[in-house]
Design a protein around this motif. Structure first.
Motif, PDB file in Angstrom:
ATOM      1  N   GLN A  98       0.849  -1.188   0.000  1.00 53.74           N
ATOM      2  CA  GLN A  98       0.000   0.000   0.000  1.00 53.74           C
ATOM      3  C   GLN A  98       0.884   1.237   0.000  1.00 53.74           C
ATOM      4  N   GLU A  99       0.528   2.222  -0.824  1.00 54.89           N
ATOM      5  CA  GLU A  99       1.234   3.499  -0.817  1.00 54.89           C
ATOM      6  C   GLU A  99       0.401   4.526  -0.051  1.00 54.89           C
ATOM      7  N   LEU A 100       1.067   5.239   0.816  1.00 58.79           N
ATOM      8  CA  LEU A 100       0.343   6.231   1.613  1.00 58.79           C
ATOM      9  C   LEU A 100       1.279   7.341   2.055  1.00 58.79           C
ATOM     10  N   GLU A 101       0.672   8.415   2.569  1.00 56.72           N
ATOM     11  CA  GLU A 101       1.440   9.555   3.060  1.00 56.72           C
ATOM     12  C   GLU A 101       1.801   9.347   4.528  1.00 56.72           C
ATOM     13  N   ASP A 102       2.907   9.952   4.923  1.00 59.77           N
ATOM     14  CA  ASP A 102       3.325   9.929   6.314  1.00 59.77           C
ATOM     15  C   ASP A 102       2.827  11.216   6.979  1.00 59.77           C
ATOM     16  N   PRO A 103       1.852  11.144   7.895  1.00 59.48           N
ATOM     17  CA  PRO A 103       1.328  12.377   8.501  1.00 59.48           C
ATOM     18  C   PRO A 103       2.377  13.142   9.297  1.00 59.48           C
ATOM     19  N   TYR A 104       3.452  12.463   9.718  1.00 55.73           N
ATOM     20  CA  TYR A 104       4.443  13.125  10.556  1.00 55.73           C
ATOM     21  C   TYR A 104       5.497  13.883   9.752  1.00 55.73           C
ATOM     22  N   ARG A 105       5.368  13.888   8.423  1.00 57.62           N
ATOM     23  CA  ARG A 105       6.291  14.706   7.629  1.00 57.62           C
ATOM     24  C   ARG A 105       5.784  16.138   7.472  1.00 57.62           C
TER      25      ARG A 105
END
Length: 729
Positions: A98-105
């Motif tokens: 799964q490709e997803l964004e890192d909220p902590y960036r």
């Protein structure tokens, strides 16, 4: 230094363990990109992942992250000088990749000005920063979640978007303001969410969003991510000031909704059914309860849970916009029953929100009233929160007013409390000074932000200055529900007509004290519940006698100084008391006698609007003049209402069951007085004994007036005459 030690550099065992256990108070200090002066580290928490890579926008691997802990903590190095690099995550699980964004960036988004304004209790529109705000950050769509919980050890947002995993989206704390936030990529409108709050004892509790703009229906009552709906289109505002005709139809939305049968109504069906009915009756406004979301049945929103979200059982926020717009097109203003007093203390509400007395008063003697907590009005953020709620409904949904109920519970420290369980203020008084200051500030803000809105107080004590301007020590409300008048009048009319002569003072006190405040004569749900009974059941007698008593009461109410408010069903004398959550029974609406009451109410509203004397000086002593107030033997009253422009309306009331064939009444002006109302008119299914169409003054002194007129007075009746022409004319 070994490989694992290198990628764990800067992390101690406690940090790793607390991240994996979902207990770290500052996950942004561990997760996301971090520069140690030499390299840029990325640390990622993805429970259940087998492998995590950092990739670019086209899927090329930027860094293969190593596993720090088998529970799902990964870390690796990026070759870039950018402290906030643009990368995505490729997460391999047993089910696939799964490709997803890192909220902590993403760096914190809330602005310092907003944080400072909230802490000072002066933020104009906090609903635009708190809760769930859909937005784009650096080309990435998602939602900024934020919540005020200054004493929590840790806060995370959970929802459909993270499978309600409390460990995934722990939030960043702005310590000075006590506000937590996180931008979660990929969140869309319609998704459900809650906040997982770890209190100072380490216990996790799930709380709804205090600023949720939409919520789901029972049994979950979850907060819903929603887009801001544009304000209702501007319209020509109806005057609703002290000199205007204000006649309010109060209705229980839930009762109307369930009356539609197996297919419950929504805002569209409510508009199609409610508004034509209200329009045909001639009311200028409707008062809706419960409009905001509440959990407990039978309290009609008196302890609202979501102070920014319409009750979901009636449809979407867009539907409410449609309802208000349709009401305005029909010439009907919309007032909301709004609460700033008590609130639920369960997990759905605000009680001990962050593990401490946050919204409620910290002192146990100030906290609970009627088994429910009341707000800490002296705390700037709480005051700001409540003011924002009131203004949101008025501005965002273009409502025309608010009615605040239960004010006695907050105006007085000793309300519903035995001796020793309340604390006087510094001057040894009973008044709650913080609540008084809050109400004054609230009414000033409403007057500044939406000057056309009216604000009504329901307060059943002798607190002075409810409608006096805050600048002169009052609370600044437009109107106060006149419970004294209602109680005295109903007490009087419950008596058998033959006994009323001995209690004449009960019916004469109200007009004499009508101008101490700007009053609303309100027959509300509070007086018509199961224990108290319907208005019809409060009248003595049977059959025609009961209907005649009821017609007399309603006409006296509409001719008496003060604005008007009537609870649904009273307009056709429903015999059934109001029961919360039960369908609105309109089966008697066209029954004999009942349809006459309905016709009378429509006529009363028409007369009230059309004759300035009946409303223009409602709130001024110059608008009322006694003619006869001491004829207890005949149980009659006579008075005149006046307008600015010289219109006069004579009102004569016979509360006895006797016919007075030649009743002489003094007139303030010589000339012709044309009849505009008689409750015994056949159109109202009365006896038809209405007497002459007009009165002509005679040079015979009566009631301290140099001229008078003689007319027959039917039993249990009210008649009204408008001055038409002087003798000289």
């Amino acid at each position: 230094m070994g490989h694992m030690e290198a990628i764990a550099e800067g992390l101690d065992a406690w940090s790793i363990e607390s991240i994996c256990r979902g207990e770290h108070p500052d996950p942004f200090s561990v997760l996301g990109p971090h520069h140690d002066g030499k390299r840029l580290w990325i640390r990622v928490w993805q429970p259940g992942a087998l492998q995590v890579n950092a990739i670019d926008s086209v899927g090329h691997v930027l860094s293969e992250l190593s596993q720090l802990d088998p529970r799902g903590l990964f870390a690796g190095v990026l070759s870039t000088d950018d402290t906030r690099p643009a990368y995505r995550l490729s997460v391999l699980r047993e089910q696939g990749t799964q490709e997803l964004e890192d909220p902590y960036r993403f760096a914190p988004l809330l602005q310092q000005d907003d944080l400072a304004a909230w802490s000072a209790g002066q933020h104009a529109k906090p609903w635009e920063i708190f809760g769930a705000q859909l937005c784009d950050v650096a080309g990435t769509s998602g939602c900024l979640f934020s919540v005020w919980a200054p004493n929590a050890r840790r806060v995370a947002v959970t929802g459909d978007f993270n499978r309600w995993d409390t460990s995934l989206h722990a939030m960043y704390l702005h310590r000075d303001a006590g506000i937590w936030e996180i931008f979660v990529p990929g969140v869309q409108a319609g998704m459900h969410y809650r906040f997982d709050i770890m209190n100072w004892q380490g216990r996790h509790e799930q709380h709804n969003d205090p600023f949720a703009l939409e919520v789901s229906d029972s049994p979950q009552f979850l907060s819903v991510v929603t887009r801001h709906v544009p304000r209702t289109a501007a319209r020509a505002l109806m005057p609703a000031g002290a000199e205007s005709a204000v006649s309010i139809y109060e209705l229980d939305l839930a009762a109307w909704q369930t009356a539609f049968g197996p297919t419950q109504g929504n805002w569209t069906t409510l508009a199609a059914n409610v508004l034509p009915c209200v329009q045909s009756l001639g009311f200028t406004h409707i008062c809706l309860l419960p409009l905001s979301s509440h959990v407990l049945e039978g309290i009609q929103g008196l302890r609202s849970v979501d102070r920014f979200a319409p009750a979901p059982r009636f449809g979407t926020p867009e539907g409410l916009h449609h309802f208000v717009a349709e009401a305005h097109r029909a010439g009907i203003g919309v007032i909301m029953d709004w609460s700033a007093t008590l609130f639920p203390s369960d997990q759905h509400g605000l009680g001990h929100f962050d593990g401490t007395h946050l919204f409620e008063h910290p002192c146990p003697h100030e906290d609970f009233v009627h088994a429910a907590p009341r707000f800490n009005y002296g705390r700037p953020e709480v005051s700001n929160y409540l003011m924002a709620s009131a203004l949101y409904w008025l501005e965002h949904y273009d409502l025309d007013g608010l009615r605040l109920h239960g004010l006695s519970a907050i105006l007085y420290n000793d309300d519903a409390r035995p001796a020793g369980e309340w604390i006087p203020h510094g001057h040894s008084g009973l008044e709650n000074l913080d609540a008084i200051h809050f109400l004054q500030s609230l009414n000033r803000r409403i007057a500044a932000c939406k000057p056309t809105a009216i604000v009504i107080a329901e307060e059943d004590t002798a607190f002075a200055g409810i409608t006096r301007s805050a600048e002169f020590g009052g609370l600044g409300f437009h109107y106060k529900a006149n419970d004294v008048w209602l109680n005295d009048t109903l007490t009087y009319l419950r008596r058998q007509p033959s006994h009323r002569r001995f209690h004449h003072h009960e019916i004469t006190f109200g007009p004499s004290a009508a101008h101490a405040e700007r009053h609303l004569l309100s027959l509300s749900y509070r007086q018509l519940g199961k224990e108290l009974g319907a208005l019809y059941s409060k009248m003595p007698g049977d059959g025609e006698i009961r209907f005649a008593n009821l017609r007399t009461f309603l006409a006296f109410m509409w001719c008496h100084p003060g604005k008007k408010s009537l609870f649904m069903g009273s307009e056709f004398a429903t015999p059934a008391p109001w029961l919360p959550e039960k369908p609105f029974d309109r089966s008697h609406e066209q029954a004999p006698g009942h349809r006459g009451i309905r016709a009378l109410v429509a006529c009363l509203n028409r007369c009230y609007r059309d004759h300035a004397a009946l409303h223009e000086l409602d709130c001024s002593a110059g608008g009322f003049e006694w003619i006869s107030q001491d004829d207890a033997d005949h149980a009659t009253l006579a008075f005149v209402r006046h307008s600015h422009t010289g219109e006069s309306v004579l009102v004569i009331c016979n509360f006895s069951q006797d016919r007075h064939p030649e009743y002489r009444v003094g007139l303030p002006r010589p000339g012709t007085w044309q009849r505009i109302l008689h409750t015994e008119d056949a159109a109202f299914e009365g006896s038809g004994q209405v007497g002459p169409d007009a009165l002509q003054s005679e040079d015979m002194a009566m009631h301290g007036k140099p001229v008078s007129a003689c007319l027959p007075m039917a039993p249990l009746s009210v008649c009204a005459f408008q001055f038409c022409a002087s003798d000289a004319g």
